[in-house]
Design an enzyme around this catalytic site. Structure first.
Site, PDB file in Angstrom:
ATOM      1  N   ASP A  83       0.824  -1.212   0.000  1.00  0.00           N
ATOM      2  CA  ASP A  83       0.000   0.000   0.000  1.00  0.00           C
ATOM      3  C   ASP A  83       0.855   1.257   0.000  1.00  0.00           C
ATOM      4  O   ASP A  83       0.343   2.371  -0.122  1.00  0.00           O
ATOM      5  CB  ASP A  83      -0.983   0.011   1.167  1.00  0.00           C
ATOM      6  CG  ASP A  83      -0.319  -0.095   2.535  1.00  0.00           C
ATOM      7  OD1 ASP A  83       0.930  -0.110   2.594  1.00  0.00           O
ATOM      8  OD2 ASP A  83      -1.051  -0.163   3.536  1.00  0.00           O
ATOM      9  N   ASP A 122      -1.306  -5.861   0.109  1.00  0.00           N
ATOM     10  CA  ASP A 122      -1.812  -5.247   1.340  1.00  0.00           C
ATOM     11  C   ASP A 122      -3.309  -5.012   1.221  1.00  0.00           C
ATOM     12  O   ASP A 122      -3.791  -4.531   0.185  1.00  0.00           O
ATOM     13  CB  ASP A 122      -1.140  -3.886   1.562  1.00  0.00           C
ATOM     14  CG  ASP A 122       0.180  -3.997   2.296  1.00  0.00           C
ATOM     15  OD1 ASP A 122       0.259  -4.789   3.251  1.00  0.00           O
ATOM     16  OD2 ASP A 122       1.129  -3.290   1.911  1.00  0.00           O
ATOM     17  N   LYS A 152      -2.012  -9.242   3.045  1.00  0.00           N
ATOM     18  CA  LYS A 152      -1.305  -8.814   4.260  1.00  0.00           C
ATOM     19  C   LYS A 152      -2.168  -7.844   5.048  1.00  0.00           C
ATOM     20  O   LYS A 152      -2.710  -6.894   4.482  1.00  0.00           O
ATOM     21  CB  LYS A 152       0.040  -8.162   3.918  1.00  0.00           C
ATOM     22  CG  LYS A 152       0.857  -7.767   5.166  1.00  0.00           C
ATOM     23  CD  LYS A 152       2.308  -7.508   4.843  1.00  0.00           C
ATOM     24  CE  LYS A 152       2.509  -6.191   4.143  1.00  0.00           C
ATOM     25  NZ  LYS A 152       2.155  -5.013   5.002  1.00  0.00           N
ATOM     26  N   GLU A 154      -2.307  -5.511   8.713  1.00  0.00           N
ATOM     27  CA  GLU A 154      -1.572  -4.950   9.836  1.00  0.00           C
ATOM     28  C   GLU A 154      -2.397  -5.073  11.121  1.00  0.00           C
ATOM     29  O   GLU A 154      -3.592  -4.814  11.112  1.00  0.00           O
ATOM     30  CB  GLU A 154      -1.253  -3.478   9.585  1.00  0.00           C
ATOM     31  CG  GLU A 154      -0.330  -3.230   8.403  1.00  0.00           C
ATOM     32  CD  GLU A 154      -0.023  -1.752   8.218  1.00  0.00           C
ATOM     33  OE1 GLU A 154      -0.346  -0.951   9.125  1.00  0.00           O
ATOM     34  OE2 GLU A 154       0.541  -1.389   7.166  1.00  0.00           O
ATOM     35  N   GLU A 221       8.135  -5.283  11.471  1.00  0.00           N
ATOM     36  CA  GLU A 221       8.643  -4.004  10.981  1.00  0.00           C
ATOM     37  C   GLU A 221       9.132  -3.113  12.119  1.00  0.00           C
ATOM     38  O   GLU A 221       8.430  -2.907  13.106  1.00  0.00           O
ATOM     39  CB  GLU A 221       7.579  -3.250  10.174  1.00  0.00           C
ATOM     40  CG  GLU A 221       8.078  -1.906   9.652  1.00  0.00           C
ATOM     41  CD  GLU A 221       7.216  -1.284   8.578  1.00  0.00           C
ATOM     42  OE1 GLU A 221       7.579  -0.185   8.096  1.00  0.00           O
ATOM     43  OE2 GLU A 221       6.174  -1.874   8.216  1.00  0.00           O
TER      44      GLU A 221
END
Length: 334
Positions: A83, A122, A152, A154, A221
């Site tokens: 993204d 993402d 993916k 978050e 990350e």
């Protein structure tokens, strides 16, 4: 024998690079590159790499040409439609401005240019936060229309049920903990995470919860290298680091390959023809003002080799935490 030579032997790569970049003649009828340097990467293959302690390399792609760049090197294992395209391709200020339809548009282009890498996209901000039902619909839409193979997301333990739902539907989920760019406002900026005992414990517990929920891999990350190494040891699934030291199972690097498509206009060349990134037929009217293909391929090769040899990232490119704090985390988690 160098790693590059070994790679050529292992994958029996052709001396001819994939020649399917944007050109005055366009793509083939199938829309796919005609040559693959390696068998298609699968989740099972990635899991096997973790078990064999073979480092994985993941590189971002945002369009057809950058997907071809990823596919041009057999050392690239995963292509991520990140993204981050919101900023580097669309000029937005934040990834939170990216819409699902925009992600699908870019993902389809990447899919058309991908051969062997496993493709992950993402899920944009807002597409998986409202409800599990909305998330499932959006995920299916991104898989079907974006033609990617995994998604993916978050978040930590708070998205465990979402990960479980998608995994139950047969949608591979790559989790993402530590620094969460989609939450940069709530996190007061792009800051290193997990540097104290409480936040380190949270990242560990989040990673374990997401693995239990069915994630096939997890991105770590901007966390201390000690913490990333510990999480990697604790998890059965592969870890992919970005700013997390060299001891994760793999690394991700965000590529920046902006492409301007300006064909058939007076005095304007296709970007790839002008910059020398097109390896196919050179039309008479084309002048190559640069040779970025050589530099691009060299950079990808050096990056992938460094990941495989665990020389990237080194200590100077990794975060660390107070030794006593880490010892306390280790003691508590034992």
């Amino acid at each position: 024998m160098t790693l590059h030579a070994l790679t050529k032997t292992a994958f029996r790569s052709s001396s001819t690079q994939i020649a399917r970049m944007m050109s005055v003649y366009g793509p083939s009828e199938s829309g796919h590159p005609s040559t693959s340097l390696r068998k298609k990467v699968t989740i099972q293959a990635l899991q096997s790499m973790k078990e064999k302690r073979t480092p994985m390399s993941m590189l971002t792609a945002y369009d057809y040409p950058s997907a071809l760049a990823c596919s041009s090197n057999p050392l690239i294992d995963i292509t991520l439609v990140g993204d981050s395209l919101a900023q580097v391709c669309l000029g937005y200020n934040s990834t939170t401005e990216l819409s699902l339809s925009e992600m699908i548009h870019h993902a389809r282009a990447v899919a058309r240019g991908t051969t062997h890498p496993f493709i992950v996209a993402d899920m944009p901000f807002g597409s998986y936060q409202i409800s599990i039902e909305d998330t499932a619909r959006n995920a299916v839409k991104l898989i079907q229309e974006g033609r990617v193979e995994g998604l993916k997301l978050e978040g930590g333990s708070e998205i465990r049920d979402t990960v479980r739902k998608l995994s139950g539907l047969g949608i591979p989920v790559m989790a993402h903990v530590g620094l969460l760019p989609q939450r940069h406002v709530a996190m007061s900026g792009y800051r290193v995470q997990g540097k104290d005992v409480d936040s380190a414990r949270k990242i560990i517990n989040d990673a374990l919860a997401l693995e239990e929920a069915g994630a096939f891999s997890i991105v770590l990350e901007a966390i201390p290298k000690e913490l990333a190494a510990y999480v990697t040891q604790r998890l059965r699934i592969p870890t992919i680091g970005i700013g997390a030291g060299s001891q994760t199972d793999g690394q991700v690097s965000r590529s920046y390959l902006p492409i301007t498509l300006c064909r058939w206009h007076p005095q304007v060349l296709v970007w790839d023809d002008m910059m020398g990134t097109w390896a196919g037929h050179k039309a008479k009217f084309v002048r190559r003002f640069g040779d970025l293909k050589t530099e691009r391929d060299s950079a990808i090769q050096k990056y992938a080799e460094a990941v495989k040899l665990r020389t990237f990232p080194d200590d100077s490119e990794s975060y660390t935490m107070d030794k006593m704090a880490w010892e306390e985390v280790s003691r508590i988690m034992e």
